[in-house]
Design a protein around this motif. Structure first.
Motif, PDB file in Angstrom:
ATOM      1  N   SER A  14      10.361 110.453  32.996  1.00 10.48           N
ATOM      2  CA  SER A  14       9.496 109.255  33.500  1.00 10.48           C
ATOM      3  C   SER A  14      10.331 108.143  34.143  1.00 10.48           C
ATOM      4  CB  SER A  14       8.197 108.938  32.775  1.00 10.48           C
ATOM      5  OG  SER A  14       9.081 108.137  31.707  1.00 10.48           O
ATOM      6  N   THR A  53       4.371 103.807  36.679  1.00 10.66           N
ATOM      7  CA  THR A  53       5.471 104.379  37.116  1.00 10.66           C
ATOM      8  C   THR A  53       5.777 103.500  38.325  1.00 10.66           C
ATOM      9  OG1 THR A  53       4.735 106.559  36.484  1.00 10.66           O
ATOM     10  CG2 THR A  53       6.177 106.591  38.054  1.00 10.66           C
ATOM     11  N   ALA A  91      12.874 112.500  36.911  1.00  5.69           N
ATOM     12  CA  ALA A  91      12.030 113.472  36.222  1.00  5.69           C
ATOM     13  C   ALA A  91      12.805 114.484  35.360  1.00  5.69           C
ATOM     14  CB  ALA A  91      11.298 114.454  37.285  1.00  5.69           C
TER      15      ALA A  91
END
Length: 194
Positions: free
Chosen positions: A180, A123, A175
């Motif tokens: 993601s 991420t 989000a």
């Protein structure tokens, strides 16, 4: 006899061709471009006459926050027939998924702990990649109405251009829209923006 066969064959062929040429795909989805002032409620009303399609539209387009859609975003809208079948299909899928979970009794906590550090690494790399593409990583970058490290619309930041608020709003935006940072990065690579 030959002429009767010829007439029957020609009639059958013509009828079949007429049916083939005159039909359309009843299951074709609609592609809707979000306009200023649209909400999932107004879009649902436009396609079904009520709010019954809000959750389905959100699910089909991976929208986690039903109160956050963006002008210019393209949404796939199922036809009324497909939308009516969706709840039945979802119930069957939920029943299928629930049965093995109840039978196996596998604890979920250890699995989540093993995968969490890896997810955090990917991420942050996808997030940093987007920041570099959007602003060369600068919190002070501006481009018209787009502000900061992630080039967010100024209206999303509500006048607070601090680094902490830019991070918080960017995380919320990604989000809500993509689920993601990796999905946002994939979208950016395909479209040149996110």
């Amino acid at each position: 006899m030959k002429s009767l066969k010829t007439i029957l064959f020609a009639t059958t062929l013509t009828a079949g061709l007429g049916i083939f040429m005159g039909t359309t795909d009843a299951h074709a989805d609609s592609l809707y471009t979000v306009k200023s002032g649209d909400t999932l409620s107004t879009i649902s009303h436009q396609f079904s006459g009520d709010n019954s399609m809000i959750d389905l539209i959100a699910k089909d387009n991976h929208i986690s926050n039903i109160n956050m859609i963006f002008e210019g975003e393209q949404l796939t809208i199922r036809t009324a027939e497909e939308a009516a079948q969706a709840p039945v299909q979802q119930e069957a899928a939920q029943q299928t998924v629930q049965a093995p979970v109840q039978a196996t009794e596998v604890p979920a906590a250890p699995v989540a702990q093993e995968t969490a550090p890896e997810a955090a690494v990917t991420t942050s790399s996808a997030k940093e990649w987007i920041a570099q593409k959007e602003s060369s990583g600068s919190y002070g970058a501006t481009n018209g109405k787009y502000i900061g490290r992630y080039q967010l619309d100024a209206s999303y930041l509500n006048g607070d251009y601090s680094e902490a608020n830019q991070e918080r709003v960017a995380d919320s935006y990604v989000a809500g829209r993509y689920g993601s940072w990796e999905a946002a990065q994939s979208f950016w690579m395909a479209n040149g923006w996110y």
